[in-house]
Design an enzyme around this catalytic site. Structure first.
Site, mmCIF file in Angstrom:
data_model
loop_
_atom_site.group_PDB
_atom_site.id
_atom_site.type_symbol
_atom_site.label_atom_id
_atom_site.label_comp_id
_atom_site.label_asym_id
_atom_site.label_seq_id
_atom_site.Cartn_x
_atom_site.Cartn_y
_atom_site.Cartn_z
ATOM 1 N N ILE A 1 -4.164 -0.521 -3.520
ATOM 2 C CA ILE A 1 -3.556 0.516 -3.965
ATOM 3 C C ILE A 1 -3.915 2.126 -4.231
ATOM 4 O O ILE A 1 -4.802 2.068 -4.421
ATOM 5 C CB ILE A 1 -3.943 -0.139 -5.639
ATOM 6 C CG1 ILE A 1 -2.024 0.947 -6.411
ATOM 7 C CG2 ILE A 1 -4.690 -0.264 -6.627
ATOM 8 C CD1 ILE A 1 -1.785 0.331 -8.316
ATOM 9 N N ILE B 1 -9.110 -0.031 -3.842
ATOM 10 C CA ILE B 1 -8.479 1.516 -4.367
ATOM 11 C C ILE B 1 -8.595 1.822 -2.780
ATOM 12 O O ILE B 1 -9.550 2.243 -2.341
ATOM 13 C CB ILE B 1 -9.168 2.096 -5.861
ATOM 14 C CG1 ILE B 1 -9.545 1.255 -6.661
ATOM 15 C CG2 ILE B 1 -8.390 3.261 -5.938
ATOM 16 C CD1 ILE B 1 -8.070 0.755 -7.350
ATOM 17 N N LYS B 2 -8.189 1.688 -2.430
ATOM 18 C CA LYS B 2 -6.764 3.636 -1.243
ATOM 19 C C LYS B 2 -7.145 4.943 -1.674
ATOM 20 O O LYS B 2 -6.447 5.219 -2.771
ATOM 21 C CB LYS B 2 -5.692 2.880 -0.757
ATOM 22 C CG LYS B 2 -5.833 1.808 -0.286
ATOM 23 C CD LYS B 2 -4.557 1.700 0.271
ATOM 24 C CE LYS B 2 -3.895 2.132 1.542
ATOM 25 N NZ LYS B 2 -2.447 2.040 2.576
ATOM 26 N N ILE B 3 -8.168 5.768 -0.880
ATOM 27 C CA ILE B 3 -8.685 7.089 -1.148
ATOM 28 C C ILE B 3 -8.475 7.621 0.310
ATOM 29 O O ILE B 3 -8.908 6.823 1.549
ATOM 30 C CB ILE B 3 -9.628 6.991 -1.361
ATOM 31 C CG1 ILE B 3 -9.985 6.339 -2.809
ATOM 32 C CG2 ILE B 3 -10.601 8.797 -1.568
ATOM 33 C CD1 ILE B 3 -11.425 7.285 -3.514
#
EC number: 2.2.1.2
Length: 376
Positions: A115, A146-148
């Site tokens: 996400i 977690i998408k960064i």
């Protein structure tokens, strides 16, 4: 480690056996509620899911799967941002439960659901770090990533999020130079986590290297040149760039620094091929799958590409290692024609952030309209 429980007679099983983890580049409440994800796991070797603002905007604009939750959120008086947070994290948490057995079976390597932090934060490291922690704390699932985005500011956020023991999917990588910086950010985060006494074995990361978008941009520039030589280079840049990224991965994780961390329990950050659906209808629909087979990588596929691969993919084993001289030759020929690699990759990063911001705006409008409708 990849999941190869489906019959090896299928191309997707062969792809898994060759070391490629197949992740679906899509998620919706409908997929969750209908059993579609379980079916893809069982039949097509899917071992993970990625999401982004575009995917959520599309999911929320179709069907009635979100209506009940929207009514509840409207009744509770939540604003648009809080409602988006609740809806998207709910989908990701449920999908994480569906993939939990894959996560267990692969010792945490796969069974992953990603996400993304809000794209408006792409150039704000501190806000990205805070958002990553908030998402992780809310979902509370060990198999979430977690998408960064791999902007310059995102590098600091990657380091600090990894240092906090949170698994990260680094997205929007286009250039080899930035990819090296991403690996450095990951290793720095692991070193900080180790100093803090965090178990490194529980931290996982993938580095999402975009493929077809590179061809779209480069081919546009080749068309403008218009020579036979230029035409002959079309649809080659994306694959060459990704193959050279794999060489960078091999080099960087063979360093003493990386080896020491792996000996301390850390995991290598796997390369992930993103944007693997062909944009040019004249190209084979499995091009970016068949040309990028290598051990210990992920390929996130839109469902159309997944179905094409399952139906008629021709998997012949590793198609990446040993191609580096040829791949460098492609980039050198592009440079000789006056196509700037740096300008292409900087343009793609800027456009990538902009596109996600536009999708986020669409998501906001969709949820706002739904909340207003539910409140009447």
């Amino acid at each position: 480690m990849t999941d190869t429980t489906a019959t090896a007679a299928t191309p997707t099983a062969a792809l898994s056996a060759a070391g490629v983890s197949i992740w679906l580049d899509d998620l919706s409440r409908e997929r969750i509620n209908t059993g579609n994800l379980e079916k893809l796991i069982a039949e097509k070797n899917v071992v993970g899911v990625t999401t982004n603002p575009t995917i959520f905007a599309a999911a929320l604009s179709k069907g009635e799967a979100y209506d009940e939750q929207v009514r509840q959120l409207a009744a509770a008086g939540l604003d648009v941002d809080d409602a988006i947070f609740e809806i998207t994290t709910d989908d990701v948490a449920k999908a994480s439960d569906i993939f939990h057995s894959v996560y267990e079976r692969s010792n945490g390597v796969d069974g992953r659901v990603s996400i993304e932090v809000a794209p408006a934060l792409a150039h704000d490291a501190k806000a990205t770090i805070a958002a990553a922690k908030k998402l992780s704390d809310k979902i509370q699932k060990p198999n979430v990533m977690i998408k960064i985005p791999a902007t310059v500011e995102g590098l600091e956020a990657i380091t600090e999020t990894i240092a906090a023991g949170i698994s990260v999917n680094v997205t929007l990588i286009f250039s080899l130079e930035r990819y090296r910086a991403v690996i450095d950010a990951y290793l720095t985060g692991l070193e900080k986590a180790k100093e803090a006494g965090i178990d490194l074995s529980g931290i996982h990361s993938v580095a999402s290297f975009f493929v077809s978008r590179v061809d779209t941009e480069v081919d546009k520039r080749l068309s403008a040149i218009g020579t036979d030589e230029a035409e002959g280079l079309k649809s080659k840049a994306g694959i060459a760039n990704a193959r050279l990224a794999y060489e960078v991965y091999e080099q960087q994780f063979a360093t003493e620094r990386a080896k020491l961390l792996v000996q301390a329990g850390a995991n290598e950050q796997r390369p992930l091929w993103a944007s693997t659906g062909v944009k040019d209808p004249n190209l084979p629909d499995t091009l970016y799958v068949e040309a990028l087979v290598a051990p210990n990588v992920v390929n996130t596929m839109p469902e159309k590409t997944l179905d094409a691969t399952f139906d008629h993919g021709h998997i012949t084993g590793d198609t990446v290692t040993g191609t580096y001289a040829e791949s460098n030759d492609v980039l050198n020929k592009l440079a000789d024609l006056g196509i700037s690699y740096d300008d292409v990759t900087e343009t793609l990063e800027r456009e990538g952030v902009e596109k996600f911001n536009v999708s986020w705006g669409e998501l906001v409008e969709t949820v706002k309209t739904a909340l207003e409708g539910a409140a009447k």
